[in-house]
Scaffold this active site. Structure first.
Site, short mmCIF file in Angstrom:
data_model
loop_
_atom_site.label_atom_id
_atom_site.label_comp_id
_atom_site.label_asym_id
_atom_site.label_seq_id
_atom_site.Cartn_x
_atom_site.Cartn_y
_atom_site.Cartn_z
N CYS A 1 0.03 4.07 2.66
CA CYS A 1 0.58 3.35 4.08
C CYS A 1 2.07 3.74 4.36
O CYS A 1 2.38 3.68 5.73
CB CYS A 1 0.43 1.61 4.15
SG CYS A 1 -1.30 1.31 3.97
N CYS B 1 0.86 -1.29 0.13
CA CYS B 1 -0.07 -0.04 0.00
C CYS B 1 0.91 1.23 -0.09
O CYS B 1 1.75 1.52 1.03
CB CYS B 1 -0.75 -0.13 1.47
SG CYS B 1 -1.75 1.67 1.80
#
Length: 284
Positions: A35, A32
């Site tokens: 993230c 991600c």
């Protein structure tokens, strides 16, 4: 330092830990992109807040059962836990300023922490410590009605009903409307009335015989000040101001200003008498 949690350790890492400090649970994954921005920022803030909140991370690829339990549909998703319960959340990588706002909303009010300490001291039977903590609570947040109520109770128990009355006077309108607070106010008012000292007949007689006896009025004011009977004292001092500003180097006005400081716990009373003093000074 952040903690990587699992289904087996979630109870200890998050639920139990959030009974002590707020816990942020960061649901993320290695692939991600956002993230990789959010995670380091949260870790940086965890260090900056020096233990006032705890960061726990959940790798949604490795901990799919946890992700399913919280119905994670997109990442990053951050849940906030306080007192063993989820209380807030957000999705996506927020800028640092917004992250700080989110975290700050979770932080306990310092005034409430002092109030909790006061309650703990009372449970131990330590009224002196309780009084110090509740005074700090009010200093940190003068609008803390719960702290003022507890302080009023302590003052009443210590035989200081006038000071207790001052704390009740400073409560918010909402608090004053509470039936329990109104009941306490009646109890305090009765105690104030019962605690009033007998009037000094000699001084009162001198004032009645000669309204211009400013020394008698000053002595009478000092008598009331000793017993914290502010309105009676201010009445005599204002009369001195109105009759002779030069008496004892303007002692009437100077002593009124000192009484305003002494009676600061009763802001409405102080405001009213400041207004009356101002009006007297402007009449020339």
């Amino acid at each position: 330092m952040s903690t990587d949690t699992t289904l087996q350790t979630f109870q200890a890492d998050v639920i139990d830990a959030s009974m002590e400090v707020p816990v942020l649970v960061d649901f993320w994954a290695p692939w991600c992109g956002p993230c990789k921005t959010l995670g380091p920022m949260l870790e940086k803030l965890e260090q900056a807040y020096e233990g006032r909140f705890r960061l726990v991370k959940v790798d949604t690829d490795a901990q799919q059962q946890l992700a399913q339990h919280f119905r994670i549909r997109s990442i990053p998703t951050v849940y906030a836990f306080v007192g063993g319960q989820p209380v807030d959340q957000f999705q996506g990588a927020l800028p640092e300023g917004k992250l700080r706002e989110f975290i700050d909303r979770l932080m306990p009010n310092p005034s409430d922490l002092e109030l909790d300490q006061a309650g703990a001291a009372l449970d131990r039977g330590d009224q002196a410590s309780a009084t110090e903590h509740v005074k700090k609570a009010i200093a940190l947040d003068p609008s803390n009605d719960s702290a003022r109520l507890l302080y009023a109770q302590l003052l009443l128990g210590a035989g200081e009903p006038s000071a207790a009355q001052g704390q009740l006077d400073a409560l918010s309108a909402q608090a004053k409307a509470d039936p329990q607070v109104q009941g306490m106010a009646q109890q305090v008012a009765a105690a104030v009335e019962a605690a009033k000292p007998p009037a000094p007949h000699e001084l009162l007689g001198r004032v009645r015989a000669n309204e211009g006896d400013l020394q008698a009025r000053l002595d009478l004011a000092e008598y009331w000040i000793e017993y914290k009977e502010w309105p009676q004292a201010l009445e005599q001092l204002l009369e001195i101001v109105q009759r002779d500003r030069a008496f004892h180097d303007d002692v009437g006005r100077k002593r009124m200003v000192q009484v305003f400081e002494l009676a600061s716990a009763q802001p409405q009373l102080v405001s009213e008498w400041r207004r009356r003093l101002g009006a007297a000074l402007n009449v020339r």
